[in-house]
Structures are given as structure tokens and as C-alpha cells.
Design a protein around this motif. Structure first.
Motif, PDB file in Angstrom:
ATOM      1  N   ALA A  68       0.801  -1.223   0.000  1.00 32.61           N
ATOM      2  CA  ALA A  68       0.000   0.000   0.000  1.00 32.61           C
ATOM      3  C   ALA A  68       0.836   1.276   0.000  1.00 32.61           C
ATOM      4  CB  ALA A  68      -0.940   0.009   1.201  1.00 32.61           C
ATOM      5  N   VAL A  69       2.040   1.239   0.557  1.00 32.02           N
ATOM      6  CA  VAL A  69       2.805   2.460   0.773  1.00 32.02           C
ATOM      7  C   VAL A  69       3.144   3.190  -0.536  1.00 32.02           C
ATOM      8  CG1 VAL A  69       5.078   1.318   0.869  1.00 32.02           C
ATOM      9  CG2 VAL A  69       4.726   3.465   2.082  1.00 32.02           C
ATOM     10  N   ASP A  70       3.412   2.459  -1.613  1.00 31.86           N
ATOM     11  CA  ASP A  70       3.784   3.098  -2.881  1.00 31.86           C
ATOM     12  C   ASP A  70       2.681   3.044  -3.932  1.00 31.86           C
ATOM     13  OD1 ASP A  70       6.496   3.802  -2.172  1.00 31.86           O
ATOM     14  OD2 ASP A  70       6.952   1.675  -2.251  1.00 31.86           O
ATOM     15  N   ARG A  71       1.531   2.481  -3.590  1.00 31.02           N
ATOM     16  CA  ARG A  71       0.436   2.372  -4.553  1.00 31.02           C
ATOM     17  C   ARG A  71      -0.194   3.747  -4.753  1.00 31.02           C
ATOM     18  NH1 ARG A  71      -3.729  -0.370  -2.110  1.00 31.02           N
ATOM     19  NH2 ARG A  71      -2.302  -2.089  -1.760  1.00 31.02           N
ATOM     20  N   ILE A  72      -0.274   4.182  -6.008  1.00 31.19           N
ATOM     21  CA  ILE A  72      -0.874   5.487  -6.286  1.00 31.19           C
ATOM     22  C   ILE A  72      -2.225   5.374  -6.977  1.00 31.19           C
ATOM     23  CG2 ILE A  72       1.239   6.832  -6.245  1.00 31.19           C
ATOM     24  CD1 ILE A  72       1.442   6.656  -9.224  1.00 31.19           C
ATOM     25  N   GLU A  87      11.091   9.114  -9.643  1.00 27.35           N
ATOM     26  CA  GLU A  87      11.147   9.253 -11.093  1.00 27.35           C
ATOM     27  C   GLU A  87      10.582   8.099 -11.895  1.00 27.35           C
ATOM     28  OE1 GLU A  87      11.949  12.054 -12.633  1.00 27.35           O
ATOM     29  OE2 GLU A  87      12.294  12.982 -10.678  1.00 27.35           O
ATOM     30  N   ALA A  88      10.105   7.053 -11.256  1.00 21.76           N
ATOM     31  CA  ALA A  88       9.597   5.900 -12.009  1.00 21.76           C
ATOM     32  C   ALA A  88       8.222   5.476 -11.511  1.00 21.76           C
ATOM     33  CB  ALA A  88      10.571   4.726 -11.915  1.00 21.76           C
ATOM     34  N   ILE A  89       7.465   4.921 -12.441  1.00 25.52           N
ATOM     35  CA  ILE A  89       6.139   4.394 -12.181  1.00 25.52           C
ATOM     36  C   ILE A  89       6.146   2.929 -12.601  1.00 25.52           C
ATOM     37  CG2 ILE A  89       3.701   4.500 -12.889  1.00 25.52           C
ATOM     38  CD1 ILE A  89       4.573   6.915 -11.238  1.00 25.52           C
ATOM     39  N   CYS A  90       5.528   2.082 -11.811  1.00 27.83           N
ATOM     40  CA  CYS A  90       5.395   0.666 -12.154  1.00 27.83           C
ATOM     41  C   CYS A  90       3.905   0.339 -12.249  1.00 27.83           C
ATOM     42  CB  CYS A  90       6.065  -0.226 -11.104  1.00 27.83           C
ATOM     43  SG  CYS A  90       5.916  -1.998 -11.478  1.00 27.83           S
ATOM     44  N   THR A 133       1.353  -8.452 -16.174  1.00 33.70           N
ATOM     45  CA  THR A 133       2.389  -7.747 -16.917  1.00 33.70           C
ATOM     46  C   THR A 133       2.863  -6.622 -16.012  1.00 33.70           C
ATOM     47  OG1 THR A 133       0.897  -6.139 -17.949  1.00 33.70           O
ATOM     48  CG2 THR A 133       1.303  -8.192 -19.146  1.00 33.70           C
ATOM     49  N   PHE A 134       4.125  -6.271 -16.165  1.00 28.32           N
ATOM     50  CA  PHE A 134       4.700  -5.159 -15.417  1.00 28.32           C
ATOM     51  C   PHE A 134       5.322  -4.198 -16.414  1.00 28.32           C
ATOM     52  CE2 PHE A 134       4.364  -8.465 -12.316  1.00 28.32           C
ATOM     53  CZ  PHE A 134       4.109  -7.822 -11.124  1.00 28.32           C
ATOM     54  N   LEU A 135       5.157  -2.927 -16.158  1.00 32.78           N
ATOM     55  CA  LEU A 135       5.705  -1.882 -17.007  1.00 32.78           C
ATOM     56  C   LEU A 135       6.305  -0.813 -16.106  1.00 32.78           C
ATOM     57  CD1 LEU A 135       5.943  -0.396 -19.799  1.00 32.78           C
ATOM     58  CD2 LEU A 135       3.711   0.601 -19.266  1.00 32.78           C
ATOM     59  N   ILE A 136       7.590  -0.536 -16.301  1.00 29.56           N
ATOM     60  CA  ILE A 136       8.232   0.541 -15.552  1.00 29.56           C
ATOM     61  C   ILE A 136       8.556   1.648 -16.539  1.00 29.56           C
ATOM     62  CG2 ILE A 136      10.188   1.238 -14.121  1.00 29.56           C
ATOM     63  CD1 ILE A 136      10.293  -1.591 -13.049  1.00 29.56           C
ATOM     64  N   THR A 137       8.053   2.844 -16.253  1.00 28.83           N
ATOM     65  CA  THR A 137       8.299   4.012 -17.105  1.00 28.83           C
ATOM     66  C   THR A 137       8.828   5.158 -16.253  1.00 28.83           C
ATOM     67  OG1 THR A 137       6.090   4.969 -16.806  1.00 28.83           O
ATOM     68  CG2 THR A 137       6.369   3.415 -18.630  1.00 28.83           C
TER      69      THR A 137
END
Length: 165
Positions: A68-72, A87-90, A133-137
């Protein structure tokens, strides 16, 4: 879908994230010279983030972690969005055999329509064990249409509505 998409990314410590069943993300100081089997990396201020294959030995003593801590954003059962540093989103989304990765779709659009603004893909993969699927941008800093809408003129709103069809 088990586990729920909202639990796909877990912060194990301020410098370690578990990403599904296949990857870890490690935050290190830029000056640190750690030998890691790095798949992808990016700079974030004075730190560097490295994506590495999951190594259970690195997770010893961390417990379950915190999803939960990093979930936006939580997108129902099908996906969730997490912040990794500044600087990154997953993005973690449901996946099934034959489904194209979102990172591939972004790259195709970038090649065919170079004027369309798109986030920079740092890495993308599927995790068949979790059906994800995972996507890091890289994070895109922008004002959303939802936030801008009240400040738009009637003409601007109409143009957007017509272009959206």
C-alpha cells in the motif's frame, strides 16, 4: 485473481521492492559499486535504481512487505499503479497468454506516430506465475485533463470532445 493486482508490488524496505514473482528493484547510492545482475537501471536524484532478477536471499528477514505504501492507483482487480522512488512508475496489470505487453504497444506507437507524447519505457515483462504484466516508465509530470477541465473555455472543451470521438 490471486493475489490481487494491488499486491503485485511490495516495498520490503526503503531500498528494496519485490515486483511480482520474478523481479526485485534495489535503490543504491550512485557512488556505491555493487555488483548486481542488472536488467535495467535509472537515476533518481542522488540514487540509482536497479531492476534485478528475484533473489530470495535478498528478501530474508523482510517479512511480507507493504503493497500500500507506494500504490498510487488501484484499478479494480485488473491492475494497479505504484511509485518507485520519485522518477519511475510501475504498472501491474492482469495478463493472459497471447496478450501484448503495454511496453511493446508504447514503442509501436512511438515509431509510427513520433509526435504523440509517451512515457519513456524503462523495462516491461510478463510474470506468468502471477498472470501479470509489469511496465516501468519514467514519471511524466503533467496536468491531467481532469484537473485542467475547469480552466478550459467552452470552445476548448468542445474541441476536445469532438477530437475524442
Amino acid at each position: 485473481m490471486e493475489p490481487p493486482a494491488r499486491d503485485s508490488v511490495k516495498r520490503m524496505s526503503p531500498t528494496l521492492w519485490a515486483l511480482g514473482s520474478r523481479m526485485l528493484c534495489v535503490k543504491i547510492g550512485v557512488a556505491e559499486a555493487q555488483q548486481l545482475n542488472t536488467i535495467a537501471s535509472w537515476k533518481d536524484g542522488d540514487s540509482e535504481f536497479r531492476l534485478i532478477p528475484r533473489d530470495e536471499a535478498l528478501l530474508v528477514g523482510f517479512g511480507e512487505g507493504d503493497s500500500a505504501v507506494d500504490r498510487i492507483q488501484e484499478c479494480g482487480t485488473g491492475g494497479s499503479v505504484f511509485s518507485i522512488g520519485n522518477e519511475a512508475i510501475c504498472k501491474a496489470k492482469s495478463w493472459y497468454e497471447g496478450r501484448q505487453l503495454e511496453g511493446t504497444t508504447i514503442e509501436v506507437v512511438r515509431e509510427q506516430f513520433p509526435s504523440v507524447p509517451l512515457p519513456e519505457v524503462l523495462y516491461s515483462w510478463n510474470d506468468p506465475a502471477m498472470h501479470r504484466t509489469f511496465l516501468i516508465t519514467r514519471r511524466v509530470y503533467a496536468r491531467t485533463l481532469n484537473a485542467a477541465w475547469p480552466d478550459l473555455s467552452a470552445s476548448q472543451r468542445k474541441t476536445i470532445a469532438v477530437e475524442g470521438h
